[in-house]
Write a protein that holds these residues in place. Structure first.
Motif, mmCIF file in Angstrom:
data_model
loop_
_atom_site.group_PDB
_atom_site.id
_atom_site.type_symbol
_atom_site.label_atom_id
_atom_site.label_comp_id
_atom_site.label_asym_id
_atom_site.label_seq_id
_atom_site.Cartn_x
_atom_site.Cartn_y
_atom_site.Cartn_z
ATOM 1 N N LYS A 6 3.548 0.247 12.833
ATOM 2 C CA LYS A 6 4.710 1.120 12.674
ATOM 3 C C LYS A 6 5.646 0.659 11.559
ATOM 4 C CE LYS A 6 4.746 2.885 17.356
ATOM 5 N NZ LYS A 6 5.482 3.022 18.613
ATOM 6 N N TYR A 7 5.376 -0.496 11.008
ATOM 7 C CA TYR A 7 6.228 -1.033 9.943
ATOM 8 C C TYR A 7 5.702 -0.615 8.573
ATOM 9 C CZ TYR A 7 8.723 -3.965 13.263
ATOM 10 O OH TYR A 7 9.497 -4.402 14.308
ATOM 11 N N LYS A 8 6.575 0.029 7.791
ATOM 12 C CA LYS A 8 6.200 0.452 6.429
ATOM 13 C C LYS A 8 5.832 -0.756 5.568
ATOM 14 C CE LYS A 8 6.967 4.887 6.812
ATOM 15 N NZ LYS A 8 5.860 5.808 6.844
ATOM 16 N N LEU A 12 2.448 -1.261 3.304
ATOM 17 C CA LEU A 12 2.447 -1.638 1.895
ATOM 18 C C LEU A 12 1.654 -2.924 1.677
ATOM 19 C CD1 LEU A 12 3.356 -1.133 -0.993
ATOM 20 C CD2 LEU A 12 5.534 -2.246 -0.425
ATOM 21 N N GLY A 13 1.800 -3.881 2.571
ATOM 22 C CA GLY A 13 1.025 -5.120 2.466
ATOM 23 C C GLY A 13 -0.470 -4.858 2.568
ATOM 24 N N ALA A 42 -3.848 -14.803 -0.464
ATOM 25 C CA ALA A 42 -2.411 -14.537 -0.531
ATOM 26 C C ALA A 42 -2.115 -13.084 -0.158
ATOM 27 C CB ALA A 42 -1.882 -14.853 -1.931
ATOM 28 N N ALA A 43 -2.977 -12.159 -0.617
ATOM 29 C CA ALA A 43 -2.766 -10.735 -0.333
ATOM 30 C C ALA A 43 -2.902 -10.437 1.158
ATOM 31 C CB ALA A 43 -3.735 -9.887 -1.142
ATOM 32 N N TYR A 44 -4.001 -10.872 1.775
ATOM 33 C CA TYR A 44 -4.180 -10.523 3.192
ATOM 34 C C TYR A 44 -3.250 -11.309 4.103
ATOM 35 C CZ TYR A 44 -7.604 -14.401 3.922
ATOM 36 O OH TYR A 44 -8.253 -15.614 4.007
ATOM 37 N N SER A 45 -2.687 -12.380 3.586
ATOM 38 C CA SER A 45 -1.723 -13.148 4.365
ATOM 39 C C SER A 45 -0.418 -12.369 4.561
ATOM 40 C CB SER A 45 -1.460 -14.481 3.667
ATOM 41 O OG SER A 45 -0.621 -15.285 4.437
ATOM 42 N N ILE A 46 -0.118 -11.451 3.658
ATOM 43 C CA ILE A 46 1.116 -10.662 3.781
ATOM 44 C C ILE A 46 1.068 -9.805 5.055
ATOM 45 C CG2 ILE A 46 2.588 -8.897 2.726
ATOM 46 C CD1 ILE A 46 1.549 -9.998 -0.046
ATOM 47 N N PRO A 47 0.120 -8.865 5.170
ATOM 48 C CA PRO A 47 0.112 -8.038 6.388
ATOM 49 C C PRO A 47 -0.336 -8.792 7.635
ATOM 50 C CG PRO A 47 -1.752 -7.454 5.003
ATOM 51 C CD PRO A 47 -0.896 -8.411 4.213
ATOM 52 N N SER A 48 -1.184 -9.805 7.488
ATOM 53 C CA SER A 48 -1.649 -10.512 8.685
ATOM 54 C C SER A 48 -0.523 -11.316 9.330
ATOM 55 C CB SER A 48 -2.864 -11.395 8.384
ATOM 56 O OG SER A 48 -2.535 -12.441 7.505
ATOM 57 N N ASN A 49 0.368 -11.872 8.537
ATOM 58 C CA ASN A 49 1.503 -12.595 9.114
ATOM 59 C C ASN A 49 2.514 -11.639 9.738
ATOM 60 O OD1 ASN A 49 1.502 -15.595 8.928
ATOM 61 N ND2 ASN A 49 0.840 -15.085 6.864
ATOM 62 N N ILE A 50 2.654 -10.451 9.176
ATOM 63 C CA ILE A 50 3.506 -9.441 9.808
ATOM 64 C C ILE A 50 2.921 -9.083 11.169
ATOM 65 C CG2 ILE A 50 4.361 -7.071 9.671
ATOM 66 C CD1 ILE A 50 4.306 -7.459 6.546
ATOM 67 N N ALA A 51 1.613 -8.852 11.207
ATOM 68 C CA ALA A 51 0.945 -8.499 12.468
ATOM 69 C C ALA A 51 1.075 -9.630 13.488
ATOM 70 C CB ALA A 51 -0.526 -8.184 12.210
ATOM 71 N N GLU A 52 0.859 -10.865 13.050
ATOM 72 C CA GLU A 52 0.964 -11.987 13.975
ATOM 73 C C GLU A 52 2.383 -12.137 14.501
ATOM 74 O OE1 GLU A 52 -0.160 -16.708 14.486
ATOM 75 O OE2 GLU A 52 -0.727 -15.676 12.642
ATOM 76 N N LYS A 63 10.752 -13.450 12.827
ATOM 77 C CA LYS A 63 11.386 -13.739 11.541
ATOM 78 C C LYS A 63 10.637 -14.838 10.785
ATOM 79 C CE LYS A 63 16.003 -14.586 9.699
ATOM 80 N NZ LYS A 63 17.424 -14.751 10.063
ATOM 81 N N ARG A 64 10.214 -15.863 11.511
ATOM 82 C CA ARG A 64 9.483 -16.978 10.872
ATOM 83 C C ARG A 64 8.207 -16.475 10.210
ATOM 84 N NH1 ARG A 64 5.596 -20.803 12.554
ATOM 85 N NH2 ARG A 64 5.552 -19.960 14.651
ATOM 86 N N PHE A 65 7.477 -15.574 10.870
ATOM 87 C CA PHE A 65 6.247 -15.033 10.280
ATOM 88 C C PHE A 65 6.541 -14.098 9.112
ATOM 89 C CE2 PHE A 65 4.383 -16.784 14.082
ATOM 90 C CZ PHE A 65 3.150 -17.222 13.621
ATOM 91 N N LEU A 66 7.663 -13.402 9.156
ATOM 92 C CA LEU A 66 8.056 -12.565 8.015
ATOM 93 C C LEU A 66 8.368 -13.435 6.802
ATOM 94 C CD1 LEU A 66 10.364 -9.932 9.750
ATOM 95 C CD2 LEU A 66 7.993 -9.619 8.993
ATOM 96 N N ILE A 67 8.984 -14.577 7.044
ATOM 97 C CA ILE A 67 9.285 -15.507 5.943
ATOM 98 C C ILE A 67 7.995 -16.070 5.355
ATOM 99 C CG2 ILE A 67 10.331 -17.758 5.421
ATOM 100 C CD1 ILE A 67 12.567 -16.948 7.491
ATOM 101 N N ILE A 68 7.024 -16.375 6.195
ATOM 102 C CA ILE A 68 5.717 -16.836 5.710
ATOM 103 C C ILE A 68 5.063 -15.744 4.874
ATOM 104 C CG2 ILE A 68 3.378 -17.505 6.406
ATOM 105 C CD1 ILE A 68 4.733 -18.838 8.906
ATOM 106 N N SER A 69 5.146 -14.509 5.345
ATOM 107 C CA SER A 69 4.601 -13.364 4.618
ATOM 108 C C SER A 69 5.265 -13.235 3.248
ATOM 109 C CB SER A 69 4.808 -12.093 5.450
ATOM 110 O OG SER A 69 4.241 -10.982 4.834
ATOM 111 N N GLN A 70 6.556 -13.438 3.216
ATOM 112 C CA GLN A 70 7.296 -13.374 1.955
ATOM 113 C C GLN A 70 6.816 -14.460 0.984
ATOM 114 O OE1 GLN A 70 11.572 -14.053 2.288
ATOM 115 N NE2 GLN A 70 11.881 -12.142 1.172
ATOM 116 N N GLY A 71 6.547 -15.646 1.499
ATOM 117 C CA GLY A 71 6.011 -16.715 0.662
ATOM 118 C C GLY A 71 4.658 -16.347 0.086
#
Length: 115
Positions: A6-8, A12-13, A42-52, A63-71
């Motif tokens: 449900k997250y845009k 995008l990730g 690096a690419a699949y780490s963006i949406p996978s960390n959001i999902a996790e 929030k911690r996983f979103l920060i990892i995704s941002q990295g």
């Protein structure tokens, strides 16, 4: 528990990940264990960390996983610059990918600040 689909920013990730996989299949074969592997990770780490993060119980963990995704998005941005400098990416494709990575980073930052 949150539904990551449900997250845009997740959408995008995922779009970026598909783009990177398509793009890197044409990179030189000697880069398969180098920049290809790194860009894809690096690419699949963006949406996978959001999902996790969505599967975690607390806002702090999410929030911690979103920060990892941002990295990971920052890391992918560097790899796109490197790939362009090595002549593996055309300027227009670089621009399109870089713009999407910038959008996902800004979206992640906005979501992080809302939590």
């Amino acid at each position: 528990m949150r539904d990551y689909r449900k997250y845009k920013v997740w959408e995008l990730g995922h779009e970026i990940t598909l783009m990177v996989y398509q793009l890197t299949k044409d990179f030189p074969k000697h880069e398969i264990y180098g920049i290809v592997s790194q860009m894809r990770r690096a690419a699949y780490s963006i949406p996978s960390n959001i999902a996790e993060g969505c599967g975690r119980e607390s806002d702090a963990e999410f929030k911690r996983f979103l920060i990892i995704s941002q990295g990971s998005a920052n890391e992918l941005e560097y790899f796109t610059v490197l790939a362009q400098d090595l002549g593996y990416i055309e300027n227009q494709i670089f621009s399109d990918l870089n713009n999407k990575v910038d959008r996902v980073r800004r979206s992640l930052n906005n979501l992080i600040n809302k939590i």
